[in-house]
Motif scaffolding. Structure first.
Motif, short mmCIF file in Angstrom:
data_model
loop_
_atom_site.label_atom_id
_atom_site.label_comp_id
_atom_site.label_asym_id
_atom_site.label_seq_id
_atom_site.Cartn_x
_atom_site.Cartn_y
_atom_site.Cartn_z
N SER A 52 51.88 36.85 30.28
CA SER A 52 52.77 36.97 31.43
C SER A 52 53.70 38.16 31.22
O SER A 52 54.08 38.49 30.09
CB SER A 52 53.60 35.69 31.61
N ARG A 72 56.56 38.20 33.12
CA ARG A 72 57.81 37.72 33.70
C ARG A 72 58.97 37.98 32.76
O ARG A 72 58.92 37.67 31.57
CB ARG A 72 57.71 36.22 34.00
N LEU A 96 53.41 32.79 37.59
CA LEU A 96 54.03 32.00 36.53
C LEU A 96 52.95 31.42 35.65
O LEU A 96 51.97 30.85 36.15
CB LEU A 96 54.88 30.87 37.12
N PRO A 149 50.46 36.08 36.83
CA PRO A 149 51.67 36.51 36.11
C PRO A 149 51.49 37.77 35.29
O PRO A 149 52.44 38.24 34.67
CB PRO A 149 51.96 35.31 35.20
#
Length: 365
Positions: free
Chosen positions: A116, A118, A147, A162
């Motif tokens: 990911s 994020r 996510l 993600p």
């Protein structure tokens, strides 16, 4: 719902031939050289919460290079722990007439095992054009719509993607691309789709507004003689872009998506006289063996007696007859009465094409 959609398609098809629509010149094509350019770059995203690439070799070398540019030399043989970093590809589109200092959006995508992006931030990354020159520099915090989480027992949950993020106004333009539209005797206008009739209509519409300036070079290009000078040409090009033209009818095409079974038929498709018989032949065989016991005090033996039942069913034995010049409405209506599924529709259209009754180009995607 399917029947409603079919009726809607028939109604739209019946109305389509009678509707004359005009489009702006700017919606039919564009001026040569006035276009965007693609940029790409290789970068590193840092600040991840343990979802990075870990100790992949190419990421380790990249991090050492970044550290070296900042004056930090890592000892030989030392590999930094990189679970909080990820190697990424950065892509962007440089609009026409972009000037140094303007901002453009960038898209960041992982190229390794990162789970990911994020919470990550992109380190300053140069973006290169097709000629190998640097045209922009990208940097900033990522906005990630996906996510991904994982538990200790190995279970995972992923929402959207993600591993792809975006940075709004994340790159600063460092170099512009010369279009050269202010120089030369001719400005060329190129249609998005080659069509001699549309090109001739564009030429006639331009000449009606600016007499004697436009000529056709081929089925795509209309050459326009404009006076030199950026200010004069920009004003005349603005006028030309807003001229309305009625484009030629699109070629007859049947588009088939072999993966999803979607079939799209445009309003220009016509059918020559043809008859179609569509049906399904189903043969069912049921085996029910029976055990036969011998009579008491006999010398017989237990045996198995075969018992078979054969049934044959044929559904949809209707025949559809297409009159000469049948349009989209007739095609959809007749095939709907036959109860054809998308896969059957593809087979019927291919058979009509082979028989020479389908007057259209079949495109399989």
């Amino acid at each position: 719902m399917i029947r409603i959609l079919v009726y809607l398609a028939i109604a739209l098809a019946a109305l389509a031939p009678s509707i004359a629509h005009a489009e702006r010149v700017r919606d039919l094509g564009q001026f040569q050289g006035v276009r965007s350019n693609q940029l790409t770059g290789y970068g590193i995203v840092v600040g991840l919460a343990g979802t990075g690439d870990d100790n992949l070799e190419y990421l380790t070398l990249a991090m050492k290079g970044v550290s070296g540019r900042m004056g930090l030399q890592l000892p030989p043989g030392v590999s930094p722990g990189l679970k909080n970093a990820a190697a990424v590809m950065v892509t962007a589109e440089l609009p026409a007439f972009s000037k140094p200092g303007q901002r453009i959006d960038v898209t960041v995508s992982t190229i390794g095992k990162a789970k990911s992006l994020r919470g990550g931030a992109l380190i300053m990354t140069p973006l290169y054009g097709a000629d190998g020159q640097i045209y922009a520099m990208a940097q900033g915090n990522l906005a990630v719509g996906g996510l991904g989480i994982a538990a200790n027992d190995g279970s995972k949950l992923t929402v959207n993607v993600p591993t792809v993020g975006r940075i709004s106004d994340g790159a600063s333009v460092e170099r512009g691309v010369a279009t050269g539209f202010e120089h030369g005797d001719v400005v060329r206008y190129n249609l998005f789709n080659a069509d001699f009739l549309t090109a001739s209509r564009v030429r006639d519409a331009i000449n009606a507004r600016l007499p004697g300036m436009a000529t056709i070079e081929d089925g795509v290009t209309v050459a326009i003689r404009l006076p030199p000078g950026a200010d004069t040409r920009a004003s005349l090009m603005a006028v030309i872009e807003m001229i309305e033209v009625e484009p030629a009818e699109t070629p007859a095409r049947v588009i088939v998506n072999s993966r999803t079974g979607t079939v799209v038929i445009n309003s220009a498709v016509r059918i020559a006289p043809a008859a179609i018989s569509h049906g399904k032949l189903t043969v069912r065989i049921d085996e029910e063996p029976r055990v036969i016991q011998p009579g008491p005090f006999s010398e017989g033996v237990t045996a198995v007696e075969q018992n078979s039942e054969i049934a044959l069913e044929e559904d949809g034995n209707a025949v559809a007859l297409f009159e000469p010049g049948a349009s989209l409405a007739g095609i959809v209506d007749a095939l709907n009465l036959l109860g054809t599924s998308p896969s059957d529709l593809v087979a019927i259209l291919e058979a009509l094409k082979q028989a020479g009754a389908l007057k259209a180009e079949m495109v399989v995607i």
